[in-house]
Design an enzyme around this catalytic site. Structure first.
Site, mmCIF file in Angstrom:
data_model
loop_
_atom_site.group_PDB
_atom_site.id
_atom_site.type_symbol
_atom_site.label_atom_id
_atom_site.label_comp_id
_atom_site.label_asym_id
_atom_site.label_seq_id
_atom_site.Cartn_x
_atom_site.Cartn_y
_atom_site.Cartn_z
ATOM 1 N N ASP A 261 0.840 -1.189 0.000
ATOM 2 C CA ASP A 261 0.000 0.000 0.000
ATOM 3 C C ASP A 261 0.879 1.244 0.000
ATOM 4 O O ASP A 261 0.500 2.294 0.483
ATOM 5 C CB ASP A 261 -0.873 -0.004 1.250
ATOM 6 C CG ASP A 261 -0.053 -0.070 2.513
ATOM 7 O OD1 ASP A 261 1.130 -0.422 2.425
ATOM 8 O OD2 ASP A 261 -0.576 0.254 3.590
ATOM 9 N N LYS B 259 -5.353 1.820 6.451
ATOM 10 C CA LYS B 259 -4.100 1.964 7.201
ATOM 11 C C LYS B 259 -3.649 3.413 7.169
ATOM 12 O O LYS B 259 -3.758 4.078 6.141
ATOM 13 C CB LYS B 259 -3.016 1.071 6.607
ATOM 14 C CG LYS B 259 -1.840 0.906 7.552
ATOM 15 C CD LYS B 259 -0.630 0.329 6.857
ATOM 16 C CE LYS B 259 0.088 1.434 6.102
ATOM 17 N NZ LYS B 259 1.374 0.986 5.553
ATOM 18 N N GLU C 98 -0.676 2.771 12.599
ATOM 19 C CA GLU C 98 0.761 2.538 12.402
ATOM 20 C C GLU C 98 1.625 3.733 12.822
ATOM 21 O O GLU C 98 1.920 4.622 12.022
ATOM 22 C CB GLU C 98 1.036 2.201 10.932
ATOM 23 C CG GLU C 98 2.502 1.862 10.659
ATOM 24 C CD GLU C 98 2.779 1.438 9.217
ATOM 25 O OE1 GLU C 98 1.869 1.517 8.381
ATOM 26 O OE2 GLU C 98 3.917 1.029 8.946
ATOM 27 N N GLU D 242 5.115 4.574 13.272
ATOM 28 C CA GLU D 242 6.438 3.981 13.029
ATOM 29 C C GLU D 242 7.519 4.822 13.700
ATOM 30 O O GLU D 242 7.656 6.012 13.406
ATOM 31 C CB GLU D 242 6.739 3.884 11.527
ATOM 32 C CG GLU D 242 8.170 3.355 11.287
ATOM 33 C CD GLU D 242 8.491 3.009 9.833
ATOM 34 O OE1 GLU D 242 7.614 3.151 8.970
ATOM 35 O OE2 GLU D 242 9.636 2.611 9.583
ATOM 36 N N LYS E 50 0.031 -1.465 14.270
ATOM 37 C CA LYS E 50 1.167 -1.832 13.422
ATOM 38 C C LYS E 50 2.399 -1.039 13.863
ATOM 39 O O LYS E 50 2.680 0.050 13.356
ATOM 40 C CB LYS E 50 0.831 -1.550 11.953
ATOM 41 C CG LYS E 50 1.967 -1.888 11.007
ATOM 42 C CD LYS E 50 1.523 -1.948 9.563
ATOM 43 C CE LYS E 50 2.723 -2.133 8.651
ATOM 44 N NZ LYS E 50 2.370 -2.378 7.269
ATOM 45 N N SER F 169 2.913 -7.372 9.030
ATOM 46 C CA SER F 169 2.294 -6.615 7.940
ATOM 47 C C SER F 169 3.475 -5.991 7.201
ATOM 48 O O SER F 169 3.675 -4.788 7.219
ATOM 49 C CB SER F 169 1.348 -5.557 8.503
ATOM 50 O OG SER F 169 0.845 -4.749 7.458
ATOM 51 N N TYR G 261 9.483 8.170 2.989
ATOM 52 C CA TYR G 261 8.475 7.353 2.302
ATOM 53 C C TYR G 261 7.678 8.177 1.290
ATOM 54 O O TYR G 261 7.477 9.342 1.479
ATOM 55 C CB TYR G 261 7.513 6.754 3.326
ATOM 56 C CG TYR G 261 8.162 5.703 4.177
ATOM 57 C CD1 TYR G 261 8.033 4.365 3.857
ATOM 58 C CD2 TYR G 261 8.929 6.055 5.272
ATOM 59 C CE1 TYR G 261 8.633 3.384 4.635
ATOM 60 C CE2 TYR G 261 9.539 5.091 6.055
ATOM 61 C CZ TYR G 261 9.381 3.759 5.727
ATOM 62 O OH TYR G 261 9.978 2.796 6.498
#
Ligand code: 13P
Length: 284
Positions: free
Chosen positions: A22, A81, A121, A123, A163, A222, A284
């Site tokens: 994704d 997500k 999520e 991170e 996540k 994931s 990202y």
């Protein structure tokens, strides 16, 4: 809510995890560039600079999310997500942590309101030369704020999946599980880790280590990079390699399924699968 709970049960069950494909267009471009292929799409959304912070970012996209979610549900989506990052070397500033936690909580409430299971999520990037104790401190802060704002937004914890990133590749079972048990209520059905730049084998071994004893939640994967790397390298964009690439995806899926059950051994893994994918300052 009953529908949401039956949706997560399809994932948070023995031997199952998620193949995360994704990524934003820009991140897909990086993956394709690694095997010499072009990505012609332009990236428009995602992480943007957070004014007033210490060169940190925030994740945009809440505006119009409710109507987009209704549309995605009609099209068959049952999960969503939202990924946001926290950088330890950048501070992290109190502002960045609060923004990350609040954004995740608003998104989770909107998703549930529209029938989608929110995958939450936060991170914590692997970057930095700090000791593991510092990672622990930051992770605990981030997760506690995330759960504080989830509660403030009346998000039903039984209908989310968390996540997170792993704390440290070396001492994973000890540190990551200790931290999670301190901060994540057992009402959360599943914790589905991201791989964050670890090699495929590392990510699988670490998941396996965390499943050596029963946990209050389903602990699984994931992964994007740690499921895609060998597949991309095998495929190389050539139709004649498609079958071999599909087989290599099944090898990784099986390995991680066994790791979810705590029964994985790294015996016979390829050299490619052992190559780390950490990129300093990865955006990202
Ligand atoms: P990695 O497993 O590559 O860290 O990615 C996780 C993810 O959220 C992809 O969208």
């Amino acid at each position: 809510m009953t529908k949401i709970i039956s949706s997560y049960k399809t994932i948070a069950s023995p031997g199952r995890g998620i193949l995360a494909i994704d990524e934003s267009n820009a991140t897909c471009g990086k993956r394709l560039a690694s095997i010499g292929l072009d990505n012609t799409e332009t990236n428009r959304q995602g992480l943007v600079p957070l004014p007033g912070s210490n060169n940190e970012s925030w994740c945009q996209g809440l505006d119009g999310l409710a109507s987009r979610s209704t549309e995605y549900y009609k099209q068959g989506a049952r999960f969503a997500k939202w990924r946001t990052v926290v950088s330890i070397p950048c501070g992290p500033s109190a502002l960045a942590v609060k923004e990350a936690a609040w954004g995740l909580a608003r998104y989770a409430a909107i998703s549930q309101d529209n029938g989608l299971v929110p995958i939450v999520e936060p991170e914590i990037l692997l970057d930095g030369d700090h000791p593991i104790e510092r990672t622990l401190e930051v992770a605990e802060k981030v997760w506690s704020e995330v759960f504080f704002y989830l509660a403030e937004n009346n998000v039903v914890l039984e209908g989310i999946l968390l996540k997170p990133s792993m704390a440290s590749p070396e001492t994973i079972a000890k540190y990551t599980l200790t931290m999670l048990k301190r901060r994540v209520p057992p009402a959360v059905p599943g914790i589905m880790f991201l791989s964050g730049g670890q090699s495929e084998v590392e990510a699988t071994l670490n998941l396996n280590a965390m499943n050596q004893a029963p946990n209050p939640w389903h602990v699984s994967f994931s992964y994007a990079r740690a499921l895609q790397n060998t597949v991309l390298k095998t495929w190389q964009g050539r139709p004649e390699n498609t079958e071999a690439a599909q087989k290599s995806l099944l090898v990784r899926a099986k390995a991680n399924s066994l790791a979810q059950l705590g029964k994985y051994s790294a015996e016979g893994e390829s050299e490619e699968a052992k190559k780390g994918m950490f990129v300093k300052g990865y955006t990202y």
